[in-house]
Write a protein that holds these residues in place. Sequence first.
Motif, PDB file in Angstrom:
ATOM      1  N   PHE A   1      -0.406   2.427  10.179  1.00  0.00           N
ATOM      2  CA  PHE A   1      -1.140   3.599  10.634  1.00  0.00           C
ATOM      3  C   PHE A   1      -1.173   3.645  12.167  1.00  0.00           C
ATOM      4  O   PHE A   1      -1.015   4.714  12.760  1.00  0.00           O
ATOM      5  CB  PHE A   1      -2.554   3.619  10.058  1.00  0.00           C
ATOM      6  CG  PHE A   1      -3.327   4.838  10.461  1.00  0.00           C
ATOM      7  CD1 PHE A   1      -2.910   6.103  10.070  1.00  0.00           C
ATOM      8  CD2 PHE A   1      -4.456   4.725  11.238  1.00  0.00           C
ATOM      9  CE1 PHE A   1      -3.609   7.237  10.451  1.00  0.00           C
ATOM     10  CE2 PHE A   1      -5.165   5.855  11.619  1.00  0.00           C
ATOM     11  CZ  PHE A   1      -4.742   7.106  11.230  1.00  0.00           C
TER      12      PHE A   1
ATOM     13  N   THR B   1       3.790  10.894   2.998  1.00  0.00           N
ATOM     14  CA  THR B   1       3.560   9.783   2.075  1.00  0.00           C
ATOM     15  C   THR B   1       4.506   8.642   2.396  1.00  0.00           C
ATOM     16  O   THR B   1       5.693   8.858   2.649  1.00  0.00           O
ATOM     17  CB  THR B   1       3.786  10.250   0.625  1.00  0.00           C
ATOM     18  OG1 THR B   1       2.942  11.368   0.361  1.00  0.00           O
ATOM     19  CG2 THR B   1       3.472   9.140  -0.362  1.00  0.00           C
TER      20      THR B   1
ATOM     21  N   LEU C   1      -5.434   9.216   8.038  1.00  0.00           N
ATOM     22  CA  LEU C   1      -5.181   8.514   6.785  1.00  0.00           C
ATOM     23  C   LEU C   1      -6.193   9.056   5.781  1.00  0.00           C
ATOM     24  O   LEU C   1      -7.395   8.870   5.945  1.00  0.00           O
ATOM     25  CB  LEU C   1      -5.358   7.004   6.960  1.00  0.00           C
ATOM     26  CG  LEU C   1      -5.194   6.153   5.710  1.00  0.00           C
ATOM     27  CD1 LEU C   1      -3.767   6.242   5.176  1.00  0.00           C
ATOM     28  CD2 LEU C   1      -5.554   4.708   6.010  1.00  0.00           C
TER      29      LEU C   1
ATOM     30  N   TYR D   1      -5.657   8.950   2.155  1.00  0.00           N
ATOM     31  CA  TYR D   1      -5.588   8.368   0.818  1.00  0.00           C
ATOM     32  C   TYR D   1      -4.699   7.138   0.851  1.00  0.00           C
ATOM     33  O   TYR D   1      -3.696   7.123   1.555  1.00  0.00           O
ATOM     34  CB  TYR D   1      -4.996   9.392  -0.165  1.00  0.00           C
ATOM     35  CG  TYR D   1      -4.940   8.926  -1.591  1.00  0.00           C
ATOM     36  CD1 TYR D   1      -6.059   8.982  -2.407  1.00  0.00           C
ATOM     37  CD2 TYR D   1      -3.762   8.431  -2.127  1.00  0.00           C
ATOM     38  CE1 TYR D   1      -6.015   8.550  -3.728  1.00  0.00           C
ATOM     39  CE2 TYR D   1      -3.700   7.999  -3.445  1.00  0.00           C
ATOM     40  CZ  TYR D   1      -4.826   8.062  -4.233  1.00  0.00           C
ATOM     41  OH  TYR D   1      -4.777   7.627  -5.533  1.00  0.00           O
ATOM     42  N   TYR D   2      -5.077   6.113   0.087  1.00  0.00           N
ATOM     43  CA  TYR D   2      -4.179   4.974  -0.103  1.00  0.00           C
ATOM     44  C   TYR D   2      -4.489   4.278  -1.410  1.00  0.00           C
ATOM     45  O   TYR D   2      -5.585   4.398  -1.951  1.00  0.00           O
ATOM     46  CB  TYR D   2      -4.231   3.993   1.071  1.00  0.00           C
ATOM     47  CG  TYR D   2      -5.510   3.209   1.201  1.00  0.00           C
ATOM     48  CD1 TYR D   2      -5.651   1.966   0.593  1.00  0.00           C
ATOM     49  CD2 TYR D   2      -6.563   3.694   1.953  1.00  0.00           C
ATOM     50  CE1 TYR D   2      -6.820   1.239   0.721  1.00  0.00           C
ATOM     51  CE2 TYR D   2      -7.730   2.980   2.093  1.00  0.00           C
ATOM     52  CZ  TYR D   2      -7.858   1.747   1.473  1.00  0.00           C
ATOM     53  OH  TYR D   2      -9.021   1.037   1.588  1.00  0.00           O
TER      54      TYR D   2
ATOM     55  N   LEU E   1      -1.118  -1.964   6.107  1.00  0.00           N
ATOM     56  CA  LEU E   1      -1.572  -0.581   6.261  1.00  0.00           C
ATOM     57  C   LEU E   1      -2.127  -0.307   7.655  1.00  0.00           C
ATOM     58  O   LEU E   1      -1.820   0.720   8.262  1.00  0.00           O
ATOM     59  CB  LEU E   1      -2.625  -0.260   5.198  1.00  0.00           C
ATOM     60  CG  LEU E   1      -3.124   1.174   5.134  1.00  0.00           C
ATOM     61  CD1 LEU E   1      -1.978   2.151   4.888  1.00  0.00           C
ATOM     62  CD2 LEU E   1      -4.189   1.315   4.056  1.00  0.00           C
TER      63      LEU E   1
ATOM     64  N   TYR F   1       0.833  -1.196   0.000  1.00  0.00           N
ATOM     65  CA  TYR F   1       0.000   0.000   0.000  1.00  0.00           C
ATOM     66  C   TYR F   1       0.870   1.249   0.000  1.00  0.00           C
ATOM     67  O   TYR F   1       1.820   1.348   0.768  1.00  0.00           O
ATOM     68  CB  TYR F   1      -0.906   0.019   1.228  1.00  0.00           C
ATOM     69  CG  TYR F   1      -1.818  -1.169   1.288  1.00  0.00           C
ATOM     70  CD1 TYR F   1      -3.057  -1.142   0.660  1.00  0.00           C
ATOM     71  CD2 TYR F   1      -1.427  -2.333   1.939  1.00  0.00           C
ATOM     72  CE1 TYR F   1      -3.885  -2.246   0.681  1.00  0.00           C
ATOM     73  CE2 TYR F   1      -2.252  -3.437   1.972  1.00  0.00           C
ATOM     74  CZ  TYR F   1      -3.487  -3.395   1.350  1.00  0.00           C
ATOM     75  OH  TYR F   1      -4.301  -4.489   1.368  1.00  0.00           O
ATOM     76  N   THR F   2       0.515   2.185  -0.854  1.00  0.00           N
ATOM     77  CA  THR F   2       1.088   3.523  -0.816  1.00  0.00           C
ATOM     78  C   THR F   2       0.026   4.377  -0.141  1.00  0.00           C
ATOM     79  O   THR F   2      -1.146   4.298  -0.495  1.00  0.00           O
ATOM     80  CB  THR F   2       1.369   4.031  -2.238  1.00  0.00           C
ATOM     81  OG1 THR F   2       2.254   3.112  -2.873  1.00  0.00           O
ATOM     82  CG2 THR F   2       1.995   5.403  -2.211  1.00  0.00           C
ATOM     83  N   TYR F   3       0.421   5.173   0.837  1.00  0.00           N
ATOM     84  CA  TYR F   3      -0.579   5.905   1.612  1.00  0.00           C
ATOM     85  C   TYR F   3      -0.146   7.345   1.860  1.00  0.00           C
ATOM     86  O   TYR F   3       1.030   7.683   1.761  1.00  0.00           O
ATOM     87  CB  TYR F   3      -0.832   5.202   2.952  1.00  0.00           C
ATOM     88  CG  TYR F   3       0.379   5.125   3.843  1.00  0.00           C
ATOM     89  CD1 TYR F   3       0.625   6.100   4.799  1.00  0.00           C
ATOM     90  CD2 TYR F   3       1.281   4.067   3.741  1.00  0.00           C
ATOM     91  CE1 TYR F   3       1.749   6.037   5.614  1.00  0.00           C
ATOM     92  CE2 TYR F   3       2.388   3.990   4.555  1.00  0.00           C
ATOM     93  CZ  TYR F   3       2.616   4.985   5.490  1.00  0.00           C
ATOM     94  OH  TYR F   3       3.725   4.933   6.296  1.00  0.00           O
TER      95      TYR F   3
END
Length: 84
Positions: free
Chosen positions: A27, A17, A46, A48-49, A23, A3-5
């Motif tokens: 977090f 980022t 959080l 966006y992911y 994830l 996951y890119t978050y």
Amino acid sequence: MYYTYVLYSKKDGNFYTGFTQDLKLRFEQHTKGQVESTKDRRPLELVYYEACLNRSDATHREKYLKTYHGKAYIKRRLKSYLTG
């Protein structure tokens, strides 16, 4: 999955980022102050992911989202969130 978050700091109004394989755990680490780069920027949200099939795709997206164009992309995607 990787996951890119993107996290939003309510303290300074800036984004952070990153990428991870877990994830939820990552977090939690951010919110508990266990991540050096964000511990003084809490509270965090959080906002966006993206899910990626492999690590290289996730790191590529992370690097892009940290660029000028990537930051503009995030701001466009979150326009209604940021303006209320």
